[in-house]
Design an enzyme around this catalytic site. Structure first.
Site, PDB file in Angstrom:
ATOM      1  N   THR A   1      -7.373  11.021   2.248  1.00  0.00           N
ATOM      2  CA  THR A   1      -7.799  12.145   1.409  1.00  0.00           C
ATOM      3  C   THR A   1      -6.891  12.327   0.206  1.00  0.00           C
ATOM      4  O   THR A   1      -7.163  13.103  -0.676  1.00  0.00           O
ATOM      5  CB  THR A   1      -7.811  13.448   2.230  1.00  0.00           C
ATOM      6  OG1 THR A   1      -6.511  13.675   2.782  1.00  0.00           O
ATOM      7  CG2 THR A   1      -8.843  13.376   3.327  1.00  0.00           C
TER       8      THR A   1
ATOM      9  N   LYS B   1       4.487  -7.059   3.331  1.00  0.00           N
ATOM     10  CA  LYS B   1       4.181  -5.654   3.122  1.00  0.00           C
ATOM     11  C   LYS B   1       4.056  -4.993   4.480  1.00  0.00           C
ATOM     12  O   LYS B   1       3.688  -5.618   5.487  1.00  0.00           O
ATOM     13  CB  LYS B   1       2.903  -5.456   2.297  1.00  0.00           C
ATOM     14  CG  LYS B   1       1.603  -5.875   2.984  1.00  0.00           C
ATOM     15  CD  LYS B   1       0.966  -4.876   3.890  1.00  0.00           C
ATOM     16  CE  LYS B   1       0.707  -3.565   3.182  1.00  0.00           C
ATOM     17  NZ  LYS B   1       0.060  -2.593   4.158  1.00  0.00           N
TER      18      LYS B   1
ATOM     19  N   THR C   1       0.749  -1.850   9.932  1.00  0.00           N
ATOM     20  CA  THR C   1      -0.092  -2.809   9.201  1.00  0.00           C
ATOM     21  C   THR C   1       0.880  -3.674   8.444  1.00  0.00           C
ATOM     22  O   THR C   1       1.620  -3.161   7.622  1.00  0.00           O
ATOM     23  CB  THR C   1      -0.995  -2.030   8.258  1.00  0.00           C
ATOM     24  OG1 THR C   1      -1.746  -1.162   9.030  1.00  0.00           O
ATOM     25  CG2 THR C   1      -1.850  -2.903   7.385  1.00  0.00           C
TER      26      THR C   1
ATOM     27  N   THR D   1       0.856  -1.196   0.000  1.00  0.00           N
ATOM     28  CA  THR D   1       0.000   0.000   0.000  1.00  0.00           C
ATOM     29  C   THR D   1       0.889   1.243   0.000  1.00  0.00           C
ATOM     30  O   THR D   1       1.257   1.735  -1.054  1.00  0.00           O
ATOM     31  CB  THR D   1      -0.969  -0.007   1.197  1.00  0.00           C
ATOM     32  OG1 THR D   1      -0.230  -0.275   2.401  1.00  0.00           O
ATOM     33  CG2 THR D   1      -2.027  -1.073   1.024  1.00  0.00           C
TER      34      THR D   1
ATOM     35  N   ASN E   1       0.624  10.335   6.873  1.00  0.00           N
ATOM     36  CA  ASN E   1      -0.538   9.828   7.599  1.00  0.00           C
ATOM     37  C   ASN E   1      -1.620  10.870   7.806  1.00  0.00           C
ATOM     38  O   ASN E   1      -2.790  10.529   8.011  1.00  0.00           O
ATOM     39  CB  ASN E   1      -0.079   9.242   8.942  1.00  0.00           C
ATOM     40  CG  ASN E   1       0.565   7.888   8.750  1.00  0.00           C
ATOM     41  OD1 ASN E   1      -0.112   6.894   8.546  1.00  0.00           O
ATOM     42  ND2 ASN E   1       1.897   7.862   8.774  1.00  0.00           N
TER      43      ASN E   1
ATOM     44  N   GLU F   1       7.183   4.623   7.091  1.00  0.00           N
ATOM     45  CA  GLU F   1       6.753   5.833   6.395  1.00  0.00           C
ATOM     46  C   GLU F   1       7.624   7.029   6.787  1.00  0.00           C
ATOM     47  O   GLU F   1       7.701   7.398   7.952  1.00  0.00           O
ATOM     48  CB  GLU F   1       5.281   6.101   6.696  1.00  0.00           C
ATOM     49  CG  GLU F   1       4.383   5.072   6.040  1.00  0.00           C
ATOM     50  CD  GLU F   1       2.963   5.061   6.559  1.00  0.00           C
ATOM     51  OE1 GLU F   1       2.108   4.513   5.858  1.00  0.00           O
ATOM     52  OE2 GLU F   1       2.719   5.576   7.661  1.00  0.00           O
TER      53      GLU F   1
END
Length: 420
Positions: free
Chosen positions: A420, A187, A198, A154, A415, A284
Site C-alpha cells: 500500500t 538482493k 526474498t 526492492t 511490512n 528490514e
C-alpha cells in the site's frame, strides 16, 4: 590467512562478463528495475532454488532449463513484480521474456536464465519489459556490475556486491600461475529464511569447472551461507542462486575433487557468505548483524541447525534490539532446535561475556554486556556492527554458523505497508 584477496568489480570482475542495470518502468518508484548479466562465451551454469511449493514462474523455468542444458550465456532479472502465483499467463510471460532477450543478444533462448523479484501475485509489466530489453542490452559493460546490483533490489537499503581473486597453477611444477576470479551480487532484506530467502544471488567465475562438480560446489556453498541466514522466518517464492563459470581464466579445467577444486569451492563459499551476511545485516528495520557459532555438536549439519534456530528466534532477536543480554532466550532456542545434547554441557557467550558454563549460570557484568550490544548498533557496516553469540553443546567435532539480525519496530512498519 585466506588464499585469496578482495578486488573490485562484482560480477564483471571475472574475465568475459558484462552487466547492466537500467530503469525500464517496472517499479512504481521509478528506480532501476531491470538487470542483465552476460557471458561472452557459453558458461557452465548451476543453480539452487526455493523449496516452497508456491514457486515463481522464473524458478520453474530455470529448473527446466538447467535440467536440459548445463550452460548459459545470460541472466535477466526484473524487479517490481515477482510473477509468482500468476498462473499459466505468468509462465507464458516468462517464456516471452527469455525469447526477447535472446533475440536482442543474438543467442538461443535456451541460453537464457531468468529471475524476478517484487510483489507476489503480480505479473511482469510486459510492455515495460519489452521496451527495456534493447536498452539494457545497449547498456552492457565490463564495469556494469554496480548498475546491475542496483537494479535487482526492492526494499534493500544497500546493494550487495563482492569479488575475490586467487591464483591457480604451480610455478615450481612448470605450470604458469594464473588468476581466477569469482564475483557476486545479491538482493534481499525481508522474507528471508532460505530453504534453498526474498533473496536473489548471481555469481560469476572465470574458471572452467565440470557441470556436476560446479553444482555440487554451489549446493555446499549455499548450505554454508544463504541457507544459514534468517531475518524473519519466511521463505520466498522466488529464491534463486545462480552461478556461472565460463573458463575465460584459461586455467586447466577442474573436473574432479582435488587441491584446486577445494581452493575454488572455498573462495565460492566466501563470496556466498559475504553476500549472505550482507542480506542478513540489511534485514528490514535491522540495526546490527547477529552471528551465532555453535561448536561441540555431533556434525556440521547439527551445529548449523542449532545456530539457525538461535539466530531465528524472535525472542533472541528482540532482546538484541533491546540491548538486553538475556542468555536464557539463547538457551531456550538451542534446546528446541531438535538436536540432542546434554544440558550440563551447555556453554553460552555473548561477545567476550561468559554467561553459562556447564549448564550453570555465571555472574557477569550486565551493564557492560548491554553496552557491547549498543556498540554493535552504531558500528561500521559489516565491520563493527556484529553481535557474536558462541554456544558449545558438547565434545563433538561439529561446528556451524548462522547469521541474522535484530528485530526492531521498523520491521512491522515496513511490512505492514508493503503493498500500500
Amino acid at each position: 590467512m585466506a588464499d585469496w584477496q578482495k578486488i573490485t568489480g562484482g560480477v564483471t570482475a571475472p574475465r568475459g562478463y558484462q552487466a547492466a542495470g537500467i530503469t525500464a518502468g517496472l517499479k512504481p518508484s521509478g528506480l532501476p528495475d531491470l538487470a542483465l548479466i552476460f557471458s561472452e562465451v557459453e558458461a557452465i551454469a548451476a543453480g539452487v532454488f526455493t523449496t516452497s511449493q508456491v514457486k515463481a514462474a522464473c524458478v520453474e523455468y530455470c529448473r527446466q532449463r538447467l535440467q536440459a542444458k548445463h550452460s548459459t550465456r545470460a541472466i535477466l532479472c526484473n524487479a517490481g513484480q515477482a510473477n509468482a502465483a500468476t498462473g499459466n499467463q505468468g509462465y507464458l510471460d516468462t517464456l516471452e521474456s527469455a525469447l526477447a532477450i535472446a533475440q536482442a543478444l543474438n543467442i538461443s533462448s535456451e541460453s537464457v536464465l531468468l529471475a524476478s523479484t517484487g510483489v507476489i501475485g503480480q505479473r511482469i509489466k510486459m510492455d515495460a519489459l519489452r521496451s527495456g530489453i534493447p536498452k539494457v542490452v545497449a547498456a552492457l559493460s565490463e564495469t556494469g556490475s554496480d548498475a546491475a546490483a542496483g537494479a535487482i533490489i526492492t526494499t534493500d537499503l544497500v546493494t550487495k556486491s563482492i569479488a575475490l581473486e586467487t591464483t591457480v597453477g604451480d610455478a615450481s611444477g612448470g605450470l604458469r600461475q594464473r588468476p581466477v576470479r569469482i564475483g557476486g551480487i545479491a538482493k534481499g532484506s525481508g522474507m528471508i529464511h532460505p530453504n534453498m530467502a526474498t533473496m536473489l544471488a548471481f555469481v560469476t567465475c572465470d574458471a572452467m569447472v565440470s557441470p556436476a562438480l560446479w553444482q555440487q560446489m554451489l549446493a555446499r556453498a549455499a548450505d554454508r551461507s544463504f541457507n544459514s541466514i534468517t531475518v524473519d522466518g519466511d521463505t520466498s517464492t522466488n529464491d534463486s542462486l545462480i552461478a556461472l563459470a565460463n573458463g575465460q581464466s584459461r586455467t586447466p579445467a577442474i573436473t574432479e575433487w582435488g587441491a584446486e577444486a577445494e581452493k575454488l569451492e572455498a573462495m565460492l563459499t566466501a563470496v556466498c557468505q559475504h553476500l549472505a551476511k550482507a542480506i542478513a545485516r540489511d534485514g528490514e528495520g535491522a540495526t546490527c548483524l547477529i552471528e551465532v557459532e555453535v561448536t561441540g555438536a555431533h556434525d556440521e549439519l547439527s551445529a548449523r541447525q542449532i545456530a539457525k534456530t538461535i539466530v531465528g528466534s524472535s525472542l533472541v532477536k528482540s532482546a538484541i534490539f533491546g540491548r538486553d543480554p538475556n542468555w536464557g532466550r539463547i538457551a531456550a532456542a538451542a534446546g528446541r532446535a531438535g538436536i540432542p545434547f546434554e544440558q550440563e554441557n551447555l556453554q553460552i557467550k555473548l561477545g567476550d561475556f561468559l554467561m553459562l558454563e556447564n549448564g550453570q549460570p555465571l555472574t557477569f557484568d550486565r551493564a557492560a554486556a548491554s553496552a557491547y550490544l549498543k556498540k554493535a548498533a552504531i558500528g561500521a557496516y559489516l565491520q563493527e556492527d556484529t553481535v557474536l553469540i558462541s554456544v558449545n553443546v558438547g565434545n563433538g567435532y561439529g561446528v556451524g554458523k548462522a547469521w541474522g539480525c535484530d528485530l526492531s519496530y521498523d520491521y512491522v512498519r515496513i511490512n505492514a505497508e508493503y503493498t500500500t
